[in-house]
Enzyme design. Structure first.
Site, PDB file in Angstrom:
ATOM      1  N   LYS A  29       0.824  -1.071  -0.080  1.00  0.00           N
ATOM      2  CA  LYS A  29      -0.022  -0.003   0.107  1.00  0.00           C
ATOM      3  C   LYS A  29       0.855   1.443   0.156  1.00  0.00           C
ATOM      4  O   LYS A  29       0.665   2.222  -0.646  1.00  0.00           O
ATOM      5  CB  LYS A  29      -1.025  -0.041   1.166  1.00  0.00           C
ATOM      6  N   THR A  30       2.199   1.243   0.621  1.00  0.00           N
ATOM      7  CA  THR A  30       2.764   2.541   0.853  1.00  0.00           C
ATOM      8  C   THR A  30       3.316   2.871  -0.625  1.00  0.00           C
ATOM      9  O   THR A  30       3.649   3.982  -0.946  1.00  0.00           O
ATOM     10  CB  THR A  30       4.284   2.133   1.764  1.00  0.00           C
ATOM     11  N   ASP A 214      -3.934   6.874   4.430  1.00  0.00           N
ATOM     12  CA  ASP A 214      -3.593   5.373   4.538  1.00  0.00           C
ATOM     13  C   ASP A 214      -4.360   4.924   5.970  1.00  0.00           C
ATOM     14  O   ASP A 214      -4.898   5.713   6.809  1.00  0.00           O
ATOM     15  CB  ASP A 214      -1.936   5.423   5.169  1.00  0.00           C
ATOM     16  N   GLU A 215      -4.582   3.480   6.017  1.00  0.00           N
ATOM     17  CA  GLU A 215      -5.182   2.820   7.170  1.00  0.00           C
ATOM     18  C   GLU A 215      -6.616   3.634   7.499  1.00  0.00           C
ATOM     19  O   GLU A 215      -6.977   4.123   8.695  1.00  0.00           O
ATOM     20  CB  GLU A 215      -4.324   3.076   8.435  1.00  0.00           C
ATOM     21  N   GLN A 245      -8.365  -5.399   8.912  1.00  0.00           N
ATOM     22  CA  GLN A 245      -7.262  -5.083  10.151  1.00  0.00           C
ATOM     23  C   GLN A 245      -7.671  -4.027  10.973  1.00  0.00           C
ATOM     24  O   GLN A 245      -6.923  -3.077  11.665  1.00  0.00           O
ATOM     25  CB  GLN A 245      -6.084  -4.611   9.357  1.00  0.00           C
ATOM     26  N   ARG A 602       1.352 -10.859  10.445  1.00  0.00           N
ATOM     27  CA  ARG A 602       2.694 -10.492  10.809  1.00  0.00           C
ATOM     28  C   ARG A 602       4.007 -11.427  10.597  1.00  0.00           C
ATOM     29  O   ARG A 602       4.948 -10.695  10.271  1.00  0.00           O
ATOM     30  CB  ARG A 602       3.100  -9.930  12.235  1.00  0.00           C
TER      31      ARG A 602
END
Length: 668
Positions: A29-30, A214-215, A245, A602
């Site tokens: 995503k970044t 973001d997020e 998430q 993770r």
């Protein structure tokens, strides 16, 4: 950009309407956000100063800013805003504070300041001990939901809520008297101003061409409204999020904000990023299978080209001690056989108290580890003292800062003197610092005490003038020296080593202040900008304490979000822990499942889940059951070990023997 997949490229190049990028864990995503910034600047010739990228942590913002800078180069990135939501709000307030009736140099109250003020206000009203703790949580919730003190009082269901709402109103009035905002105000106050003043709203909407967030599943009601107001009806919006998430409902996050986008932006386009670049196929299949039990706003299924990978291991243990021994022995075995680093391993858990037996075994086996959630740099006494001095230089109305440092180092200004000063200041509607200079104070306190207060106020005023005349760093260094603070640290520390460490911390704060003034040309001559920025970094960084170095990482599942590790161990996967006993109703259970999903994703190469059949609670051993989430894992990707755990004696001896043999191998 040649290193993007087709879906990432679509997201980067889409500019014709608002866009939701549904980005699964580890899906790049970044790369999409930074790639789109570069695309907007280079291909559409939008000046970087008219773009803003927003995320939730300083760490994420730093990474995003760095990667965008690499893509753009120094000239093209000039003026680009990459920040947290709260830093964006702070920038807004720096420009618009006068519209809210605030003076330049306002302070930002941290949670400790808020608690102190609420305690003082509650005690004045003879409210029950502990009311300030309830009020702090309630006020934060009200602010995140855009509820004013008046609305909170109108909606109060009982006298307890009404009492908290009245305390909320007094707290807000006191903040204004102190020329201060708290952390939640950094979003709430810009929203209120944008709602109430069309001219301000129009100016910001004309300035901002494109907003990238973001997020987005972690946004609360106030943050959602801030986005809507600064964009208006424009289509320059790119939102990246993942409802799977969303694990911060207790902070006010509303994952339904993702669904609201299609209502507020009818032409919204949705692009899914489902290729994961982090984890093996088995880890992703396990995560997909687990999260499928939740209802979904948007369906997606993560996949990986990194190979199948090892099976997920579920290990039954007899107790928390046995669990700790088993996990540590596994880390030692893996390090010996695979030549992995300690830092490749992370142990995740639901609650911080679960770290205790793990720390004990890690220390016994001389395994280096880092415990996330330790004392923040800004929580150290010497740093809080110096920040109070700096806040008072920038904002002479900050009574909380005044009370912290008026006798640090000691100036023989007693509690009774300060009490009378407070009474006089209240009657005169002055700050404590301003009241210290008034001749009328002589009628309330003795001449010696008045002289000490006036001398302190005059000295601080001189340093403030120096700081505000373009020399904030020099003023801070001179203040440290003239106050005798370093000598005071030597006098009050338990030994010379501790004193020198505290002095080094103080020096580091001033050095950081100097670096900030050099990095941000706007702040070179502005003590208020420097101090407000430092205060905000303090509060945000307390939430981001994952460290580097070759050490096993111990942290909660919440703290692990956004991180990745080659080898992950999730401990305490039991009913009552994960899912937590307090969260077994349907909606909260879904968030607990998302939390387990975050933990699983993770892991890059291996994953081990452990549970104990007996665990101490309140000092007594009680039986535990494996988590219901373990039954939701796919059988073809999971290997169970020890469904019938050994006796306590067998478990203890096996664990110790395993650790001993591994230790000998490593030392040999």
């Amino acid at each position: 950009m040649n290193d993007v997949n087709p879906q990432q490229r679509q997201a980067i190049e889409h500019v014709d309407s608002p866009l939701l990028v549904l980005a699964g864990a580890g899906s790049g995503k970044t790369r999409v956000i930074t790639g789109k910034i570069a695309h907007l600047v280079r291909e559409h010739e939008i000046p970087a100063r008219r773009l803003a990228a927003v995320t939730f942590t300083n760490k994420a913002a730093r990474e995003m800013r760095s990667r965008a800078g690499e893509l753009l180069g120094r000239k093209d990135r000039r003026g680009l805003t990459v920040s947290t939501f709260h830093t964006l709000g702070l920038g807004f307030l720096r420009q618009e504070h006068r519209q809210l009736g605030y003076k330049p140099g306002f302070s930002i109250f941290d949670p400790h300041d808020t608690a102190t003020l609420l305690q003082e206000l509650a005690s004045k009203e003879d409210q029950a001990a502990g009311a300030e703790d309830q009020a702090r949580a309630a006020i934060s919730r009200w602010k995140n939901d855009l509820v004013s003190p008046e609305k909170a009082l109108d909606a109060a269901a009982d006298e307890r809520e009404a009492t908290l709402a009245r305390l909320y109103g007094r707290y807000q009035r006191q903040l204004r008297a102190y020329n201060a905002f708290d952390f939640d105000d950094l979003i709430l106050q810009p929203v209120m101003l944008l709602q109430e003043q069309p001219g301000v709203r129009e100016r910001w909407q004309q300035h901002l061409h494109h907003l990238l967030i973001d997020e987005y599943q972690d946004t609360n009601a106030a943050q959602y409204e801030l986005v809507r107001l600064v964009l208006g009806q424009g289509h320059g919006l790119t939102v990246v999020g993942d409802d799977d998430q969303s694990i911060y409902a207790w902070r006010g996050a509303r994952p339904e904000n993702l669904a609201r986008l299609s209502q507020d932006y009818p032409h919204l386009r949705v692009i899914k990023l489902e290729q994961n670049y982090r984890s093996s196929g088995r880890i992703l299949a396990t995560a997909n299978h687990l999260i499928a039990a939740n209802p979904h706003m948007f369906s997606k299924r993560l996949w990986s080209a990194l190979g199948t990978g090892d099976p997920i291991r579920v290990v039954a243990c007899k107790s928390a001690d046995h669990e700790a021994e088993r996990v540590v022995s596994e880390i030692l075995r893996h390090r010996f056989q695979k030549r992995s680093r300690y830092g490749d391993h992370a142990i995740l858990y639901r609650g911080n108290y679960q770290a205790r037996p793990l720390e004990k075994v890690l220390r016994e086996q001389h395994v280096p580890y880092r415990l996330s959630g330790g004392t923040s740099f800004f929580e150290r006494t010497e740093i809080k003292d110096l920040m109070a001095y700096l806040r008072l230089l920038a904002n002479p109305d900050d009574d909380t800062a005044f009370l912290r440092i008026v006798n640090t180092p000691r100036r023989e200004i007693g509690a009774s003197t300060l009490e009378r000063l407070g009474t006089y200041a209240g009657e005169r509607h002055l700050s404590l610092l301003a009241a210290s200079r008034e001749l009328g104070l002589a009628q309330r306190i003795g001449e010696r005490a008045r002289h000490r207060l006036q001398s302190f106020a005059d000295w601080l005023g001189e340093r403030a003038r120096q700081a505000q005349s373009g020399e904030p760093v020099a003023a801070a260094r001179r203040l440290l020296t003239e106050a005798g603070y370093q000598d005071w640290l030597r006098e009050t520390s338990r030994d010379p080593k501790v004193a020198e460490r505290r002095i080094a911390n103080a020096d580091e704060l001033v050095a950081w202040m100097e670096r900030l003034s050099q990095e941000d040309e706007r702040s070179k001559a502005d003590i208020a900008d420097l101090v407000s920025h430092m205060s905000l970094v303090d509060m945000l960084d307390r939430r981001e304490d994952a460290g580097d170095g070759d050490a096993v990482q111990l942290m909660t599942l919440h703290a692990a979000k956004g991180l990745e590790f080659p080898h992950v161990y999730i401990v305490g996967v039991e009913e009552g822990l994960l899912p937590h006993a307090a969260n077994l109703d349907e909606e909260r259970l879904q968030e607990e499942r998302r939390l387990a999903y975050v933990g699983i994703t993770r892991a890059q190469r291996s994953l081990m889940l452990t549970f104990a059949t007996s665990r101490k609670r309140y000092g007594e051993a009680v039986d535990s059951e494996p988590s219901r989430f373990l039954d939701e894992l796919p059988e073809d990707h999971v290997v169970w070990e020890g469904r019938e755990p050994p006796s306590p004696e067998q478990a203890r001896e096996t664990g110790k023997a395993h650790l001993s043999s591994l230790k000998q191998l490593l030392e040999g």
